[in-house]
Enzyme design. Structure first.
Site, PDB file in Angstrom:
ATOM      1  N   LYS A   1       0.868  -1.184   0.000  1.00  0.00           N
ATOM      2  CA  LYS A   1       0.000   0.000   0.000  1.00  0.00           C
ATOM      3  C   LYS A   1       0.900   1.229   0.000  1.00  0.00           C
ATOM      4  O   LYS A   1       1.919   1.258   0.696  1.00  0.00           O
ATOM      5  CB  LYS A   1      -0.899  -0.001   1.231  1.00  0.00           C
ATOM      6  CG  LYS A   1      -1.901   1.148   1.213  1.00  0.00           C
ATOM      7  CD  LYS A   1      -2.913   1.044   2.344  1.00  0.00           C
ATOM      8  CE  LYS A   1      -2.378   1.631   3.612  1.00  0.00           C
ATOM      9  NZ  LYS A   1      -3.429   1.908   4.614  1.00  0.00           N
TER      10      LYS A   1
ATOM     11  N   ARG B   1      -9.663   1.776   7.692  1.00  0.00           N
ATOM     12  CA  ARG B   1      -8.716   0.926   8.431  1.00  0.00           C
ATOM     13  C   ARG B   1      -8.111   1.650   9.636  1.00  0.00           C
ATOM     14  O   ARG B   1      -7.946   1.090  10.715  1.00  0.00           O
ATOM     15  CB  ARG B   1      -7.592   0.471   7.493  1.00  0.00           C
ATOM     16  CG  ARG B   1      -6.590  -0.457   8.115  1.00  0.00           C
ATOM     17  CD  ARG B   1      -5.158  -0.081   7.768  1.00  0.00           C
ATOM     18  NE  ARG B   1      -4.706   1.115   8.424  1.00  0.00           N
ATOM     19  CZ  ARG B   1      -4.121   1.142   9.629  1.00  0.00           C
ATOM     20  NH1 ARG B   1      -3.934   0.036  10.293  1.00  0.00           N
ATOM     21  NH2 ARG B   1      -3.745   2.282  10.170  1.00  0.00           N
TER      22      ARG B   1
ATOM     23  N   GLN C   1     -10.886  11.631   9.110  1.00  0.00           N
ATOM     24  CA  GLN C   1     -10.686  10.756  10.276  1.00  0.00           C
ATOM     25  C   GLN C   1     -11.661  11.057  11.410  1.00  0.00           C
ATOM     26  O   GLN C   1     -12.012  10.163  12.168  1.00  0.00           O
ATOM     27  CB  GLN C   1      -9.234  10.833  10.757  1.00  0.00           C
ATOM     28  CG  GLN C   1      -8.274  10.054   9.871  1.00  0.00           C
ATOM     29  CD  GLN C   1      -8.650   8.587   9.756  1.00  0.00           C
ATOM     30  OE1 GLN C   1      -8.967   7.919  10.743  1.00  0.00           O
ATOM     31  NE2 GLN C   1      -8.653   8.066   8.550  1.00  0.00           N
TER      32      GLN C   1
ATOM     33  N   ASP D   1     -23.533   7.942  24.157  1.00  0.00           N
ATOM     34  CA  ASP D   1     -24.671   8.831  24.440  1.00  0.00           C
ATOM     35  C   ASP D   1     -24.584  10.100  23.612  1.00  0.00           C
ATOM     36  O   ASP D   1     -25.583  10.766  23.362  1.00  0.00           O
ATOM     37  CB  ASP D   1     -24.650   9.282  25.913  1.00  0.00           C
ATOM     38  CG  ASP D   1     -24.939   8.131  26.848  1.00  0.00           C
ATOM     39  OD1 ASP D   1     -25.527   7.149  26.374  1.00  0.00           O
ATOM     40  OD2 ASP D   1     -24.551   8.232  28.026  1.00  0.00           O
TER      41      ASP D   1
ATOM     42  N   VAL E   1     -17.324  17.776  19.240  1.00  0.00           N
ATOM     43  CA  VAL E   1     -16.277  17.908  18.224  1.00  0.00           C
ATOM     44  C   VAL E   1     -15.707  19.321  18.244  1.00  0.00           C
ATOM     45  O   VAL E   1     -16.451  20.295  18.381  1.00  0.00           O
ATOM     46  CB  VAL E   1     -16.865  17.617  16.815  1.00  0.00           C
ATOM     47  CG1 VAL E   1     -15.776  17.692  15.737  1.00  0.00           C
ATOM     48  CG2 VAL E   1     -17.559  16.268  16.780  1.00  0.00           C
TER      49      VAL E   1
HETATM   50  N1  LIG Z   1      -7.382  10.132   6.174  1.00  0.00           N
HETATM   51  C1  LIG Z   1      -6.731   9.022   6.488  1.00  0.00           C
HETATM   52  O1  LIG Z   1      -7.004   7.936   5.953  1.00  0.00           O
HETATM   53  C2  LIG Z   1      -5.624   9.030   7.519  1.00  0.00           C
HETATM   54  C3  LIG Z   1      -4.972   7.817   7.797  1.00  0.00           C
HETATM   55  C4  LIG Z   1      -3.973   7.786   8.758  1.00  0.00           C
HETATM   56  C5  LIG Z   1      -3.627   8.940   9.419  1.00  0.00           C
HETATM   57  N2  LIG Z   1      -4.274  10.107   9.116  1.00  0.00           N
HETATM   58  C6  LIG Z   1      -3.862  11.312   9.863  1.00  0.00           C
HETATM   59  O2  LIG Z   1      -4.995  11.772  10.581  1.00  0.00           O
HETATM   60  C7  LIG Z   1      -4.939  13.206  10.691  1.00  0.00           C
HETATM   61  C8  LIG Z   1      -6.247  13.796  10.136  1.00  0.00           C
HETATM   62  O3  LIG Z   1      -6.357  13.410   8.771  1.00  0.00           O
HETATM   63  P1  LIG Z   1      -7.692  13.673   7.935  1.00  0.00           P
HETATM   64  O4  LIG Z   1      -7.574  12.850   6.707  1.00  0.00           O
HETATM   65  O5  LIG Z   1      -8.881  13.539   8.803  1.00  0.00           O
HETATM   66  O6  LIG Z   1      -7.463  15.214   7.559  1.00  0.00           O
HETATM   67  P2  LIG Z   1      -8.563  16.288   7.058  1.00  0.00           P
HETATM   68  O7  LIG Z   1      -9.702  15.594   6.409  1.00  0.00           O
HETATM   69  O8  LIG Z   1      -7.796  17.291   6.301  1.00  0.00           O
HETATM   70  O9  LIG Z   1      -9.094  16.935   8.422  1.00  0.00           O
HETATM   71  C9  LIG Z   1      -8.214  17.609   9.284  1.00  0.00           C
HETATM   72  C10 LIG Z   1      -9.005  18.264  10.386  1.00  0.00           C
HETATM   73  O10 LIG Z   1      -8.076  18.852  11.309  1.00  0.00           O
HETATM   74  C11 LIG Z   1      -8.610  20.130  11.671  1.00  0.00           C
HETATM   75  N3  LIG Z   1      -7.539  20.978  12.193  1.00  0.00           N
HETATM   76  C12 LIG Z   1      -6.405  21.344  11.585  1.00  0.00           C
HETATM   77  N4  LIG Z   1      -5.683  22.144  12.399  1.00  0.00           N
HETATM   78  C13 LIG Z   1      -6.399  22.264  13.547  1.00  0.00           C
HETATM   79  C14 LIG Z   1      -6.201  22.948  14.779  1.00  0.00           C
HETATM   80  N5  LIG Z   1      -5.113  23.671  14.975  1.00  0.00           N
HETATM   81  N6  LIG Z   1      -7.145  22.848  15.755  1.00  0.00           N
HETATM   82  C15 LIG Z   1      -8.259  22.099  15.568  1.00  0.00           C
HETATM   83  N7  LIG Z   1      -8.499  21.410  14.418  1.00  0.00           N
HETATM   84  C16 LIG Z   1      -7.585  21.511  13.423  1.00  0.00           C
HETATM   85  C17 LIG Z   1      -9.198  20.640  10.397  1.00  0.00           C
HETATM   86  O11 LIG Z   1     -10.055  21.715  10.695  1.00  0.00           O
HETATM   87  P3  LIG Z   1     -10.828  22.533   9.521  1.00  0.00           P
HETATM   88  O12 LIG Z   1     -11.951  21.642   9.129  1.00  0.00           O
HETATM   89  O13 LIG Z   1     -11.303  23.745  10.194  1.00  0.00           O
HETATM   90  O14 LIG Z   1      -9.830  22.768   8.443  1.00  0.00           O
HETATM   91  C18 LIG Z   1      -9.926  19.390   9.896  1.00  0.00           C
HETATM   92  O15 LIG Z   1     -11.182  19.279  10.513  1.00  0.00           O
HETATM   93  C19 LIG Z   1      -3.704  13.638   9.907  1.00  0.00           C
HETATM   94  O16 LIG Z   1      -2.631  13.764  10.811  1.00  0.00           O
HETATM   95  C20 LIG Z   1      -3.462  12.476   8.960  1.00  0.00           C
HETATM   96  O17 LIG Z   1      -2.111  12.353   8.563  1.00  0.00           O
HETATM   97  C21 LIG Z   1      -5.262  10.182   8.196  1.00  0.00           C
END
Ligand SMILES: NC(=O)c1ccc[n+]([C@@H]2O[C@H](COP(=O)([O-])OP(=O)(O)OC[C@H]3O[C@@H](n4cnc5c(N)ncnc54)[C@H](OP(=O)(O)O)[C@@H]3O)[C@@H](O)[C@H]2O)c1
Length: 218
Positions: free
Chosen positions: A68, A112, A140, A155, A159
């Site tokens: 992957k 996953r 996420q 319950d 967020v």
């Molecule tokens: N997506 C995946 O499959 C995956 C897999 C493994 C690991 N991850 C890790 O999980 C994390 C989140 O990924 P994601 O895919 O969910 O990213 P995303 O869809 O871009 O969402 C990121 C979220 O973080 C929020 N955010 C950023 N800075 C912030 C702050 N200072 N205070 C509060 N909230 C803040 C953003 O707020 P806004 O909505 O206001 O911009 C958004 O809601 C990352 O570190 C990523 O590397 C993701």
């Protein structure tokens, strides 16, 4: 012939209970030495503020072989309207090395990752944990709410993320989708939940650790 599966092909067949069971089984196989899994290789793509990770694995007992590739490009959303994290999976025939399938890895990775947290929650959170706090209202944030609600009776969920409007929209959409009351909250309210998920792209701390209650599962 190589099969090509995109996200639409997967959404209907990969549900959360299936993903949680599969991830738990994978952890068990890994822990009992049934998996050949070299440490992942990562390449930093500094010019575009991204990182790509290359993760191969071979399961001799199941004759499964593949890799992957997952990339995290923190500015994808604002620059291209693309997800922050994008993945692709290449499955090979373990008997010949022939490519069997190229599978969208973005949806699989999103599910996953949350399924792994759900397995941890299943075994490590208090049995009566019923409030979920989520930092981040992105991919996420959503998948963690869906996965964790499979292993604990929630319950409600609170967020917090950067843009209040996006956070409100997320809460409204997820309340409808799950039937659980999901509402926006201050960072301290999120941190005081029984289970806390940190799913942001922030490079600096988003809450004060002293707010976390004894017995919280993070
Ligand atoms: N997506 C995946 O499959 C995956 C897999 C493994 C690991 N991850 C890790 O999980 C994390 C989140 O990924 P994601 O895919 O969910 O990213 P995303 O869809 O871009 O969402 C990121 C979220 O973080 C929020 N955010 C950023 N800075 C912030 C702050 N200072 N205070 C509060 N909230 C803040 C953003 O707020 P806004 O909505 O206001 O911009 C958004 O809601 C990352 O570190 C990523 O590397 C993701």
């Amino acid at each position: 012939m190589t099969l090509i599966l995109d996200a639409d092909d997967l959404v209907g067949v990969l549900d959360y209970p299936t993903a949680i069971e599969a991830v738990e089984g994978a952890f068990r196989d890994l822990g009992s030495g049934k998996v050949v899994m070299p440490v992942r290789l990562t390449i930093r793509v500094e010019a575009h503020e991204g990182v790509s990770a290359f993760m191969p694995a071979y399961l001799p007992g199941k004759d499964q072989l593949g890799i992957k590739v997952v990339s995290a490009f923190g500015r994808n959303r604002e620059k291209f309207g693309l997800p922050t994290v994008i993945g692709s999976i290449l499955l090979l025939d373990a008997k010949s090395g022939m490519p069997m399938a190229i599978v969208d890895g973005t949806y699989v990775t999103a599910v996953r990752t949350a399924a792994a947290s759900a397995v941890a929650t299943k075994y490590m959170a208090r049995e009566d944990a019923s409030t979920l706090g989520i930092f981040g209202s992105g991919v996420q944030g959503e998948t963690h709410l869906l996965a964790i609600s499979e292993v604990r009776r929630l319950d409600g969920a609170v967020v917090n993320s950067r843009d209040p409007k996006r956070c409100e929209d997320f809460c409204e959409r997820m309340s409808k989708k799950t039937g659980i009351k999901v509402r926006p909250g201050r960072p301290q309210q999120v941190a005081e939940s029984d289970i806390v998920v940190t799913a942001t792209t922030s490079k600096t701390p988003v809450f004060d650790g002293s707010w976390v209650k004894r017995g919280t599962h993070i």
